[in-house]
Structures are given as structure tokens and as C-alpha cells.
Design a protein around this motif. Structure first.
Motif, PDB file in Angstrom:
ATOM      1  N   ALA A   1     -76.223 -29.131 -30.471  1.00 50.51           N
ATOM      2  CA  ALA A   1     -75.472 -28.054 -29.837  1.00 50.51           C
ATOM      3  C   ALA A   1     -74.833 -28.556 -28.547  1.00 50.51           C
ATOM      4  O   ALA A   1     -73.699 -28.181 -28.222  1.00 50.51           O
ATOM      5  N   GLY A   2     -75.543 -29.422 -27.817  1.00 52.42           N
ATOM      6  CA  GLY A   2     -74.984 -29.994 -26.596  1.00 52.42           C
ATOM      7  C   GLY A   2     -73.722 -30.783 -26.890  1.00 52.42           C
ATOM      8  O   GLY A   2     -72.695 -30.625 -26.214  1.00 52.42           O
TER       9      GLY A   2
ATOM     10  N   CYS B   1     -77.399 -25.012 -24.882  1.00 52.05           N
ATOM     11  CA  CYS B   1     -76.655 -26.244 -25.143  1.00 52.05           C
ATOM     12  C   CYS B   1     -76.688 -27.170 -23.936  1.00 52.05           C
ATOM     13  O   CYS B   1     -76.875 -28.384 -24.075  1.00 52.05           O
TER      14      CYS B   1
ATOM     15  N   THR C   1     -77.189 -21.504 -35.079  1.00 51.12           N
ATOM     16  CA  THR C   1     -76.688 -21.891 -33.761  1.00 51.12           C
ATOM     17  C   THR C   1     -75.160 -21.861 -33.724  1.00 51.12           C
ATOM     18  O   THR C   1     -74.548 -21.319 -32.803  1.00 51.12           O
TER      19      THR C   1
END
Lengths: 268, 312
Positions: free
Chosen positions: A68-69, A22, A245
């Protein structure tokens, strides 16, 4: 090896990998996540595009990294905001007690009476969508449950001998709370934080999926899932990688929490 | 009895606080709803007239008491978007939400009890290990992802599920069969949690002296498990189950949206999108009432099932 440790190690390893993934996604992705390509539309996973491409030919691996970040930065901000406030409130309430404690806890009960995602939706209904408002809503919601957890632990620690001794020695109350008691409550706090992290990730994903969370400028995993669902038939791997994820993020933190609780159980 | 009255008083205080919070959230913070009703080009007089009509010009406490007494009488206000009473708007949607939550709850109970017992029966056996691993993963999946998974597997791959909502008028069994799939997506994570709790609870009880006594009197192990242990082990589980009802409700908000079920959750989401505050407010207060009532029920069941706590 003890069972608790096993959970803890596995959880830490998984979380470390996911957080690294991430964090990298915040700064660098193999392709531009929003670059369109008419030739690569619905491309299946291959070596050039690890996770394949979506309906507009965008590289899914890059998009998952970016999403995801965003998700992780929201979850961390929520923990920082709600965790700090909840910690201070819970610590003071637990150590001081009395009428103020009763009042604050009553208020916490009232807030905790709503299912948290429902309340977050309501706050966003009032403030409007956006990353900042999502953080604010989830952060505020994290406070009561975390404060109650911390308070309970401080209430217990307050009666232990080392605190009495410190008090007799004339140590200042605030110093007792934050320097003497706080380190001893670490396992409880950490396990509370893993639960808070999971709730934040799940709530953010659900809200953004419903279109009431983040705006298209900073797409999160939940937002992308609502996109991906549209071509579940043509490119099921997009949904699969996004879902995977989210699940791995939550699973990692869940395992850590499980491990910590198992360890505490051993110690008692 | 005094403990009961105390809990009841606490319930009322919490409810009052909750309604005050809900009222404050939708009255003080948001922008003036007149703008969204009248549009950008409204004149000052039009706005003032509408404010008077909606009662927005009265002092705050007066608005709260009027709103609360109306609410208790079942008068939830008027929807901005549909210009019709909120209770008429919500009424037809209650059935779908009730059916979905009810079915999910039944699924949780029906699946988790036997599996939890089976896992505890042979601690660290194959089933136990499978259940532990599978449960940990199941707990990590958000409901809406499960929902997408259910649609993908049952509708697109296996083709046993039609994605079009079946109202109860089309036959009650067809309705239930349809709802079974979304209920699956709601129930799975909670089932995993219940299994884990029941397993831990049963294992804890198995170490008690009364179990050894029961064995030494010649009872069959299976009988001891079902008749002696289960009753005691169920105490925390029943409390947990009562407390999960609010979570099931919250999960069904998302699932209704995903499957296109015309229930309260779908109404809530679309009303939030349209800033139709009276509708949002009504649904939130109803939800909060269910939550508070469930926690009361959990406490009550706990006392009923375990007389040792009753005195306190």
C-alpha cells in the motif's frame, strides 16, 4: 446534515485512515515483509499474524502495508507531476485562449482518445517497467484530462466581474491567474484530483498485476495480487486483504470527490 | 448538416494526430528492434541489411506516409516475433474481444436501465439507498479484482464456471455462457455508473413542467415515467453509453489476460512483454479508431435524440 457533507466527512475519515496506514507502511511494518518462515506457510489470520501468512510464510499484514505504501507513493507522485503540469497548462490556456489554446486542446483530445490504461501500457512498452516509468507514464496521461478540466473552469471564471475589476485595476495577468482565479477554482480542482488519484491507483494496480508495472524490488498492491491469485484456493484471505485495501483507498477518494461535487451543486 | 461535416472533419484530424502519435511513439523512442531480432552477436552488415529490409533507413516523414497508407489498406506490417503479417495474427483474435465487449455492453444496458428507473421511481426509498451505496462501492473495484472475485466465487466455491476458454467452435451457447462470467467482471463498475447517471437524469426530468402536465391530464405515474420521462432522460445516458465502449475495451484487456481468453488484449500484453512493436502499434491504432468513432457516434446520437441541439 446535508448529503454532500456526509459523503465528504466519511470520505475524509476513510482516506485519512488509509493514508496513515500506507504512510506507516513506507517506514515500519510489524514483521519484515520479505522474511520467510517455513513453519508459518499458509497460516490463517490470527493474533500473531493479523492477516495470516502467504505461501512462503511471509506476514501478509506487513506485505499489505508495504504494498500500500508503494501504491500510495506512486499515486501521489503521479498527482504531483501530472497535476502541476496540467494545472499550469489548463490555467494559461483557459485564461489566454486563442490559437495556442486551440492547438493545445486538440493535442489533449488526441491523447485523451486512447483509453488511459492502454496508453500507459504503451508508454511502459517503450520505456520498460519500473516504478519511475510507471509514475512518468501515468503522470503524463493525467495532464490532458486535468488540463481540460482546469481550462473549462478558468474560461468560466475569466468572464466574472472580479476578474474584470482586477484587470481594470492593472493587475498583472499571471497574478490574476494564480492569485485571483486559482483559489476560486479549488473545488473543481480538488474533485479532479480525487478522480486522478483513483485512476492512478487503479491503473497502477492493473498494470503491475499484468506484470508491466513495478518490478519485484518495490512490490505494489497490484503486483502482490498477481502473486496472491496463485494460491487463491489455499489462502483466499491474502487476495481478500489486498483487494480490500485497494477498494478502500479508491472508495475514500471517490466519496470525497462525490461530496465536493454535491456541495458545488448546492451552491449553484 | 454543416455541424455534421464539421464533426467529421474534426474526426479525421484527430485520427491523423492519433496515428502520428502512435507512429512516433514506436519509431522514435524505442531501442533499435534489430538487436532483439538478430541477438547480441550480430555483425554491422547484418544490422544494416535488416534495417534496409525493415525500411528503418528512410527519412521519418517518408516512413510515416508509407506506414499510414499501408495501414489504411489493411497492411499492418510484420510481427517481429512471429515473422508473419500482423493482420493475419490479429484476425482470428478479433472475435473473442468483440464477443466479450459486446456481451459486457449488453449486460450494462440490460441491468442498469431497470435498476436506474426503479431507484428514481422512489427517490430515497429502500431500493434507491441500496443502489446508491452498492454503486459507490462497485465503482471503486478495479476490473481485475472483480475478475479474481468472479473466479473465486463461481469457479472455486460454487463450481458453476470452468476456467478453460470455450471457443465458438464448441457451440455458440457454450461460448456465450463462458464469456458471461468475464463480462460480469467488465460490466459491474460501468453498470453502477450508468445507474447513477440515469437516476440523476430521471430525477431531473421529473421536476420539469411537462411531467406535471402529463400527470394533470390523468396519465398513470408509471406510464409517465416510461413514455414521457425516459425518452428525455435517456439523452445523456446514451451519450455516456457510447463513450463507455472504449473503457469496456480497456477493461477487457486486463480481463482477457486474467481469464486466458485469446483476444486482442491478451495479444497486446504478450506483445508488449516481447517488444513486438508492429503488433502493439496495430492494436493501439485500432483501439484509438474505436475510441474516436465512439465519441463521434455519441455526438451524433445526442443530436438525433435531442433536436434542440441540432441547430447549433
Amino acid at each position: 446534515m446535508k448529503k454532500g457533507n456526509w459523503y465528504l466527512y466519511l470520505g475524509c475519515a476513510l482516506t485519512a485512515v488509509m493514508v496513515l496506514f500506507c504512510l506507516v507502511g513506507c517506514f515500519w511494518t510489524p514483521y519484515d515483509p520479505s522474511a520467510l518462515s517455513s513453519t508459518d506457510r499458509y497460516a490463517a489470520p490470527s493474533l500473531t499474524h493479523l492477516f495470516g501468512c502467504d505461501s512462503l510464510g511471509r506476514d501478509i499484514f506487513s506485505r499489505v502495508m508495504q504494498g500500500a505504501g508503494t501504491t500510495l507513493s506512486i499515486a501521489f507522485s503521479v498527482l504531483l507531476l501530472g497535476g502541476t503540469a496540467g494545472l499550469v497548462i489548463g490555467a494559461l490556456c483557459g485564461y489566454v485562449g486563442g490559437a495556442a489554446d486551440a492547438l493545445v486542446m486538440r493535442l489533449c483530445d488526441a491523447i485523451a482518445a486512447f483509453p488511459s490504461i492502454l496508453l500507459a501500457l504503451v508508454i511502459l512498452a517503450v520505456t520498460g517497467p519500473g516504478k519511475r516509468n510507471v509514475i512518468l507514464a501515468l503522470g503524463v496521461l493525467f495532464i490532458p484530462s486535468f488540463a481540460r478540466l482546469v481550462r473549462g473552469e478558468f474560461l468560466r471564471q475569466r468572464e466574472l466581474d472580479y476578474v474584470k475589476a482586477a484587470r481594470l485595476a492593472g493587475v498583472h495577468g499571471l497574478r490574476i491567474v494564480f492569485v485571483h482565479i486559482l483559489p476560486n477554482t479549488l473545488p473543481v480542482i480538488l474533485s479532479g484530483i480525487t478522480i486522478g488519484f483513483n485512476n492512478a491507483v487503479l491503473a497502477e494496480a492493473s498494470m503491475s498485476y499484468l506484470g508491466i508495472g513495478v518490478t519485484p524490488q518495490d512490490p505494489s498492491l497490484g503486483y502482490m495480487l498477481s502473486e496472491a491469485q496463485g494460491f487463491l484456493m489455499r489462502a483466499p484471505w491474502y487476495t481478500g486483504f489486498l483487494a480490500g485495501t485497494v477498494i478502500l483507498l479508491v472508495l475514500g477518494a471517490g466519496l470525497i470527490g462525490e461530496g465536493i461535487r454535491a456541495r458545488m451543486g448546492d451552491g449553484a | 448538416m454543416t455541424a455534421f461535416c464539421k464533426r467529421l472533419a474534426l474526426l479525421l484530424v484527430t485520427m491523423l494526430l492519433v496515428t502520428a502519435l502512435a507512429f512516433a511513439a514506436f519509431t522514435v523512442i524505442p531501442a533499435d528492434p534489430t538487436a532483439s531480432i538478430l541477438g547480441m552477436n550480430a555483425t554491422e552488415e547484418q544490422i544494416a541489411a535488416l534495417r534496409a529490409k525493415l525500411g528503418l533507413d528512410l527519412p521519418l516523414w517518408q516512413r510515416y506516409t508509407t506506414w499510414l497508407t499501408d495501414f489504411v489498406r489493411g497492411n499492418f506490417g510484420t510481427s517481429y516475433r512471429f515473422s508473419m503479417p500482423v493482420e493475419d495474427l490479429l484476425g482470428p483474435r478479433v472475435e473473442a474481444t468483440l464477443a466479450l465487449t459486446g456481451l459486457s455492453f449488453l449486460l450494462i444496458v440490460a441491468v442498469s436501465l431497470p435498476i436506474g428507473l426503479l431507484a428514481a421511481h422512489r427517490e430515497n426509498g429502500l431500493i434507491d439507498r441500496l443502489v446508491t451505496v452498492f454503486g459507490q462501492v462497485a465503482m471503486s473495484i478495479p476490473n481485475f479484482i472483480l475478475g479474481i472475485g468472479v473466479i473465486w466465487l463461481f469457479a472455486l466455491i460454487l463450481g458453476v464456471f470452468q476456467q478453460k476458454y470455450v471457443p465458438p467452435e464448441d457451440g455458440i451457447w457454450a461460448h456465450i455462457r463462458y464469456l458471461l462470467f468475464p463480462a460480469l467482471a467488465v460490466a459491474l463498475p460501468k453498470t453502477a455508473m450508468t445507474v447513477r447517471l440515469l437516476r440523476g437524469s430521471v430525477l431531473g426530468e421529473l421536476r420539469q413542467d411537462y411531467v406535471r402536465t402529463a400527470y394533470s391530464k390523468g396519465n398513470a405515474p408509471r406510464m409517465v415515467l416510461v413514455f414521457h420521462v425516459l425518452r428525455n432522460a435517456m439523452i445523456p445516458v446514451v451519450t455516456f453509453l457510447a463513450m463507455t465502449i472504449p473503457d469496456i475495451m480497456a477493461a477487457s484487456i486486463v480481463i482477457e489476460q486474467l481469464f486466458g481468453i485469446p483476444g486482442l488484449g491478451q495479444m497486446l500484453i504478450s506483445s508488449i512483454g516481447n517488444r513486438d512493436y508492429p503488433v502493439v502499434q496495430a492494436i493501439v491504432v485500432i483501439a484509438a479508431f474505436v475510441v474516436v468513432a465512439c465519441s463521434f457516434l455519441a455526438d451524433l446520437l445526442y443530436r438525433l435524440m435531442d433536436p434542440r441541439i441540432g441547430g447549433r
